[in-house]
Design an enzyme around this catalytic site. Structure first.
Site, PDB file in Angstrom:
ATOM      1  N   ASP A 211       0.840  -1.194   0.000  1.00 54.18           N
ATOM      2  CA  ASP A 211       0.000   0.000   0.000  1.00 54.18           C
ATOM      3  C   ASP A 211       0.878   1.248   0.000  1.00 54.18           C
ATOM      4  O   ASP A 211       2.009   1.236   0.502  1.00 54.18           O
ATOM      5  CB  ASP A 211      -0.892   0.026   1.241  1.00 54.18           C
ATOM      6  CG  ASP A 211      -1.958  -1.056   1.212  1.00 54.18           C
ATOM      7  OD1 ASP A 211      -2.238  -1.584   0.121  1.00 54.18           O
ATOM      8  OD2 ASP A 211      -2.500  -1.372   2.292  1.00 54.18           O
ATOM      9  N   LYS A 212       0.328   2.329  -0.505  1.00 55.69           N
ATOM     10  CA  LYS A 212       1.073   3.583  -0.588  1.00 55.69           C
ATOM     11  C   LYS A 212       1.658   3.994   0.762  1.00 55.69           C
ATOM     12  O   LYS A 212       2.821   4.403   0.848  1.00 55.69           O
ATOM     13  CB  LYS A 212       0.156   4.689  -1.122  1.00 55.69           C
ATOM     14  CG  LYS A 212       0.829   6.051  -1.232  1.00 55.69           C
ATOM     15  CD  LYS A 212      -0.130   7.105  -1.767  1.00 55.69           C
ATOM     16  CE  LYS A 212       0.542   8.460  -1.840  1.00 55.69           C
ATOM     17  NZ  LYS A 212      -0.386   9.513  -2.352  1.00 55.69           N
TER      18      LYS A 212
END
Length: 388
Positions: A211-212
């Site tokens: 995930d970012k």
């Protein structure tokens, strides 16, 4: 011969039911009782009520994340009565209606598990799956001079310690210029020049994702053969992936396994959920490292080893046992640390989730690799604060 009761041509979409709804909504807005007799609705002679424009919520990037090359999401209730191609063209602005029709012709779109035609009328709530890339592919990824922490590198692969805030590959920005800068892919091309092309021109070298706002170790492939073998290892769960996380509250058990399916939440569509029976299998092994109590409350520091790699897996699994990841406001955690005694508040800029350890056999040589990345400074600082 037309019936005398037939609505005149040009007014056939104007019905008593529609006027009733207009009057009902107006009454509610005025604070009146909602019970309105449709026969009492007065419509001026020659009046044609405006037909409200259909508003279809747009799907965001997280809703379009791929799971083994398939993107699945639930049709919004606004899709009721719409053709499949018309709905998808509104829900995914970057995809044209003609492209939806092409995907459907190729058998790449399913509705509730059945291959669907673009002309299919939706009822709302159906599970739609798109195989392959729904949007036209972005321009080929390009190199950028972006600093990277390279934990391991050889001629076949590299392992990067990705910082929080960096997207792995191009997202769904308004324009190619906006969404194709500053990603891990741009940095990889800047460092290595050429990566594997198995994942497509826009995702060279990318075997798996983080995930970012999750930091830590990620494997990238330099050539196609290494990429395919790594993909097979991920599919067979033939790697050890260990994360460290700080969660809210004290977890009672020292060691346990969360075996709950993960699927898209049909109501809050940017989230995943463990409550749907049709979710994909997801397994997380949790080991408590430390239970903490300080001026900001109670927390648990834990290791999580995952067998599967579902979207938001650890985050949604921890939320499912009422211990959301610290800083993860999407899954119910507080967005700041608060000292109840002094009211001191410290904002949290990210989720406390870090992929700190990878153990796997090199896909070409068979050599065992054991790699680690310690907590980044911002997470180490949060760990110190909750211990104070």
């Amino acid at each position: 011969m037309p019936s005398k009761n037939m609505i005149r041509k040009g007014k056939r979409r104007q019905t008593v039911k529609h006027e009733y709804r207009i009057a009902r909504d107006a009454a509610r807005a005025a604070g009146l009782e909602p019970g309105i007799d449709p026969e009492s609705v007065a419509v001026p002679e020659g009046y044609l009520a405006p037909i409200p424009e259909r508003v279809v919520p747009q799907l965001d990037e997280e809703e379009l994340e791929s799971e083994d090359g398939v993107r699945s999401f639930a049709a919004d209730s606004a899709a009721e009565g719409m053709r499949l191609d018309a709905y998808l063209a509104k829900a995914i602005p970057e995809i044209s209606r003609s492209r939806v029709q092409l995907l459907a012709e190729n058998g790449q779109i399913s509705v509730d598990g059945e291959k669907a035609k673009s002309s299919l009328k939706l009822k709302g709530g159906e599970q739609i799956s798109i195989e392959g890339e729904p949007r036209p592919l972005p321009l080929k990824a390009f190199a950028e001079d972006i600093p990277l922490e390279i934990v391991h590198e050889d001629k076949d692969l590299a392992v990067i310690n990705k910082p929080a805030g960096m997207m792995v590959h191009a997202g769904a920005g308004a324009t190619e210029e906006a969404r194709n800068h500053g990603t891990l892919v741009n940095a990889l091309l800047g460092h290595f020049g050429r990566m594997s092309e198995v994942g497509g021109a826009e995702r060279p070298g990318i075997v798996h994702r983080l995930d970012k706002m999750t930091s830590g170790l990620i494997i990238v492939a330099k050539n196609d053969l290494a990429h395919r073998r790594l993909s097979e290892m991920f599919a067979a769960h033939d790697l050890e992936k260990v994360y460290v996380t700080l969660v809210q509250g004290w977890i009672r058990k020292d060691k346990f396994t969360i075996h709950m399916p993960v699927a898209r939440d049909l109501v809050h569509r940017t989230r995943m959920t463990t409550l749907r029976k049709d979710g994909r299998e997801a397994v997380s092994h949790v080991q408590v490292l430390e239970r903490i109590e300080g001026r900001f409350g109670r927390f648990t520091l834990a290791e999580v080893k995952i067998e599967t790699g579902r979207t938001h897996q650890i985050r949604v699994h921890m939320q499912s046992i009422s211990h959301p990841v610290v800083g993860d406001t999407l899954y119910g955690a507080a967005g700041a640390l608060k000292d109840k005694a002094t009211d001191e508040t410290i904002p949290l800029e990210r989720n406390f989730l870090h992929a700190w350890r990878l153990v796997f056999r090199h896909p070409m040589t068979g050599k065992k690799l054991e790699l680690e990345a310690q907590l980044p400074p911002e997470l180490a600082e949060i760990a110190d604060l909750v211990n104070s």
